[in-house]
Design a protein around this motif. Structure first.
Motif, PDB file in Angstrom:
ATOM      1  N   LEU A  32       0.822  -1.213   0.000  1.00  0.00           N
ATOM      2  CA  LEU A  32       0.000   0.000   0.000  1.00  0.00           C
ATOM      3  C   LEU A  32       0.854   1.260   0.000  1.00  0.00           C
ATOM      4  CD1 LEU A  32      -2.720  -1.081   2.609  1.00  0.00           C
ATOM      5  CD2 LEU A  32      -2.885  -1.125   0.114  1.00  0.00           C
ATOM      6  N   ALA A  33       1.728   1.369  -0.970  1.00  0.00           N
ATOM      7  CA  ALA A  33       2.556   2.570  -1.080  1.00  0.00           C
ATOM      8  C   ALA A  33       1.675   3.791  -1.301  1.00  0.00           C
ATOM      9  CB  ALA A  33       3.549   2.419  -2.230  1.00  0.00           C
ATOM     10  N   GLY A  34       1.923   4.835  -0.519  1.00  0.00           N
ATOM     11  CA  GLY A  34       1.153   6.062  -0.684  1.00  0.00           C
ATOM     12  C   GLY A  34      -0.219   6.047  -0.057  1.00  0.00           C
ATOM     13  N   ALA A  35      -0.452   5.094   0.841  1.00  0.00           N
ATOM     14  CA  ALA A  35      -1.762   5.016   1.481  1.00  0.00           C
ATOM     15  C   ALA A  35      -2.009   6.237   2.373  1.00  0.00           C
ATOM     16  CB  ALA A  35      -1.868   3.741   2.311  1.00  0.00           C
ATOM     17  N   LYS A  36      -3.265   6.556   2.554  1.00  0.00           N
ATOM     18  CA  LYS A  36      -3.641   7.665   3.425  1.00  0.00           C
ATOM     19  C   LYS A  36      -3.538   7.222   4.886  1.00  0.00           C
ATOM     20  CE  LYS A  36      -7.121   9.141   0.038  1.00  0.00           C
ATOM     21  NZ  LYS A  36      -6.467  10.364  -0.442  1.00  0.00           N
ATOM     22  N   THR A  37      -3.748   8.164   5.797  1.00  0.00           N
ATOM     23  CA  THR A  37      -3.798   7.830   7.216  1.00  0.00           C
ATOM     24  C   THR A  37      -5.170   7.254   7.546  1.00  0.00           C
ATOM     25  OG1 THR A  37      -4.661   9.979   7.896  1.00  0.00           O
ATOM     26  CG2 THR A  37      -2.261   9.764   7.709  1.00  0.00           C
ATOM     27  N   VAL A  38      -5.267   6.629   8.721  1.00  0.00           N
ATOM     28  CA  VAL A  38      -6.549   6.077   9.157  1.00  0.00           C
ATOM     29  C   VAL A  38      -7.618   7.171   9.181  1.00  0.00           C
ATOM     30  CG1 VAL A  38      -7.769   4.906  11.024  1.00  0.00           C
ATOM     31  CG2 VAL A  38      -5.389   4.300  10.525  1.00  0.00           C
ATOM     32  N   ASP A  39      -7.284   8.316   9.749  1.00  0.00           N
ATOM     33  CA  ASP A  39      -8.274   9.387   9.855  1.00  0.00           C
ATOM     34  C   ASP A  39      -8.683   9.925   8.489  1.00  0.00           C
ATOM     35  OD1 ASP A  39      -8.877   9.741  12.670  1.00  0.00           O
ATOM     36  OD2 ASP A  39      -6.791  10.358  12.917  1.00  0.00           O
ATOM     37  N   GLU A  40      -7.750   9.959   7.547  1.00  0.00           N
ATOM     38  CA  GLU A  40      -8.107  10.419   6.201  1.00  0.00           C
ATOM     39  C   GLU A  40      -9.109   9.467   5.548  1.00  0.00           C
ATOM     40  OE1 GLU A  40      -4.177  12.899   4.712  1.00  0.00           O
ATOM     41  OE2 GLU A  40      -4.151  10.709   4.616  1.00  0.00           O
ATOM     42  N   TYR A  41      -8.933   8.174   5.772  1.00  0.00           N
ATOM     43  CA  TYR A  41      -9.900   7.215   5.230  1.00  0.00           C
ATOM     44  C   TYR A  41     -11.262   7.370   5.905  1.00  0.00           C
ATOM     45  CZ  TYR A  41      -6.410   4.678   2.489  1.00  0.00           C
ATOM     46  OH  TYR A  41      -5.464   4.332   1.566  1.00  0.00           O
ATOM     47  N   PHE A  42     -11.266   7.569   7.211  1.00  0.00           N
ATOM     48  CA  PHE A  42     -12.535   7.771   7.903  1.00  0.00           C
ATOM     49  C   PHE A  42     -13.215   9.060   7.442  1.00  0.00           C
ATOM     50  CE2 PHE A  42     -11.094   4.746  11.330  1.00  0.00           C
ATOM     51  CZ  PHE A  42     -12.165   3.883  11.186  1.00  0.00           C
ATOM     52  N   ASP A  43     -12.422  10.093   7.204  1.00  0.00           N
ATOM     53  CA  ASP A  43     -12.989  11.336   6.677  1.00  0.00           C
ATOM     54  C   ASP A  43     -13.663  11.093   5.331  1.00  0.00           C
ATOM     55  OD1 ASP A  43     -12.118  12.797   8.856  1.00  0.00           O
ATOM     56  OD2 ASP A  43     -10.300  13.549   7.862  1.00  0.00           O
ATOM     57  N   MET A  44     -13.031  10.282   4.490  1.00  0.00           N
ATOM     58  CA  MET A  44     -13.562   9.978   3.175  1.00  0.00           C
ATOM     59  C   MET A  44     -14.961   9.346   3.271  1.00  0.00           C
ATOM     60  SD  MET A  44     -11.946   7.368   0.344  1.00  0.00           S
ATOM     61  CE  MET A  44     -10.372   8.203   0.401  1.00  0.00           C
ATOM     62  N   MET A  45     -15.151   8.505   4.289  1.00  0.00           N
ATOM     63  CA  MET A  45     -16.428   7.815   4.465  1.00  0.00           C
ATOM     64  C   MET A  45     -17.379   8.561   5.389  1.00  0.00           C
ATOM     65  SD  MET A  45     -16.099   5.226   2.511  1.00  0.00           S
ATOM     66  CE  MET A  45     -17.486   4.202   2.965  1.00  0.00           C
ATOM     67  N   GLN A  46     -16.993   9.752   5.807  1.00  0.00           N
ATOM     68  CA  GLN A  46     -17.796  10.576   6.705  1.00  0.00           C
ATOM     69  C   GLN A  46     -18.170   9.822   7.989  1.00  0.00           C
ATOM     70  OE1 GLN A  46     -21.108  12.604   4.868  1.00  0.00           O
ATOM     71  NE2 GLN A  46     -19.775  13.788   3.541  1.00  0.00           N
ATOM     72  N   ILE A  47     -17.186   9.169   8.577  1.00  0.00           N
ATOM     73  CA  ILE A  47     -17.351   8.536   9.883  1.00  0.00           C
ATOM     74  C   ILE A  47     -16.832   9.513  10.935  1.00  0.00           C
ATOM     75  CG2 ILE A  47     -16.653   6.615  11.356  1.00  0.00           C
ATOM     76  CD1 ILE A  47     -16.466   4.884   8.867  1.00  0.00           C
ATOM     77  N   GLU A  48     -17.697   9.907  11.824  1.00  0.00           N
ATOM     78  CA  GLU A  48     -17.367  10.946  12.800  1.00  0.00           C
ATOM     79  C   GLU A  48     -16.240  10.496  13.734  1.00  0.00           C
ATOM     80  OE1 GLU A  48     -18.558  13.981  12.852  1.00  0.00           O
ATOM     81  OE2 GLU A  48     -19.793  13.535  11.091  1.00  0.00           O
ATOM     82  N   PRO A  49     -15.408  11.457  14.196  1.00  0.00           N
ATOM     83  CA  PRO A  49     -14.288  11.106  15.091  1.00  0.00           C
ATOM     84  C   PRO A  49     -14.713  10.295  16.306  1.00  0.00           C
ATOM     85  CG  PRO A  49     -14.020  13.344  14.305  1.00  0.00           C
ATOM     86  CD  PRO A  49     -15.365  12.876  13.795  1.00  0.00           C
TER      87      PRO A  49
END
Length: 236
Positions: free
Chosen positions: A105-122
């Protein structure tokens, strides 16, 4: 790239569900898989992903002139009923998935960036998956193939548990991803299939039948599909 289905046969006891399916799916397209309840859509997905063993036939990934059997890592399968480790939080699970696949997974986003993408609240990211709604669990499932991007993506009734905003975002995401993937999703919502898909196939009487593209634009589209499924012909 093509996904080639070669004479797939599957029996459950004395009932033959898949009757020697031959079909070729092309990269760059979203395919809608239609069929009545019990037609065998999930069984077909399970055979393609290796979840169950087919009785005969094969599934191959073709690149240029070379065809090889599909490997487990070639297929991303989003189940209609999510299968997730409910003893972990959403954050822990996605971080674990990223960690064990970091070499691929070269260049993968951070965990929080992926959650942001799916609109999962903190606040939801650090709750146990056990307490997630069905829709939330499906969001986490969807994240896995967004992260790993396997060449073949199977989605079993993928959008029915999302609210309209997230469903639209997922549709747009699938459209943006399709150029590099073979995407097949089963649905019973004809309007969704007509809106999102490049091609439609019907699973009827154990065989796959392509629906002519012109039918998608027909005012009688829904009625024609219903008639085909009701009378069991599977012909256009």
């Amino acid at each position: 790239m093509q996904l080639q289905l070669d004479n797939i046969l599957k029996n459950f006891g004395d009932k033959t569900v898949l009757k020697g399916i031959d079909y070729t799916f092309d990269k760059g397209k979203i395919y809608g898989l239609l069929g009545r309840n019990g037609a065998g859509k999930t069984s077909l997905f399970n055979c393609l992903s290796g979840e169950i063993r087919m009785d005969s036939g094969g599934v191959f990934l073709r690149q240029g002139d070379v065809s090889e059997p599909v490997r487990e890592e070639d297929v991303g399968y989003v189940f209609s009923l999510p299968v997730l480790p409910e003893f972990l939080t959403g954050y822990e699970f996605v971080k674990f998935y990223l960690d064990i696949n970091k070499d691929q997974l070269a260049g993968a986003k951070t965990v929080d960036e992926y959650f942001d993408m799916m609109q999962i609240e903190p606040a939801d990211r650090h709750r146990l998956i056990k307490g997630y709604s069905h829709g939330m669990k499906n969001k986490v499932q969807m994240l896995l193939f967004i992260i790993s991007r396997p060449p073949v993506i199977l989605l079993d009734e993928p959008l029915t548990s999302f609210d309209v905003v997230v469903a639209l975002e997922i549709k747009n995401l699938l459209r943006s991803m399709k150029k590099d993937h073979i995407i097949i999703f089963s649905t019973h919502i004809l309007q969704l299939a007509a809106d999102l898909c490049d091609e439609l196939v019907i699973l009827n009487n154990g065989l796959l039948q392509e629906i002519p593209s012109a039918m998608l634009q027909s005012p009688e589209f829904e009625q024609k599909i219903i008639d085909m499924l009701k009378d069991g012909r599977g012909d256009a």
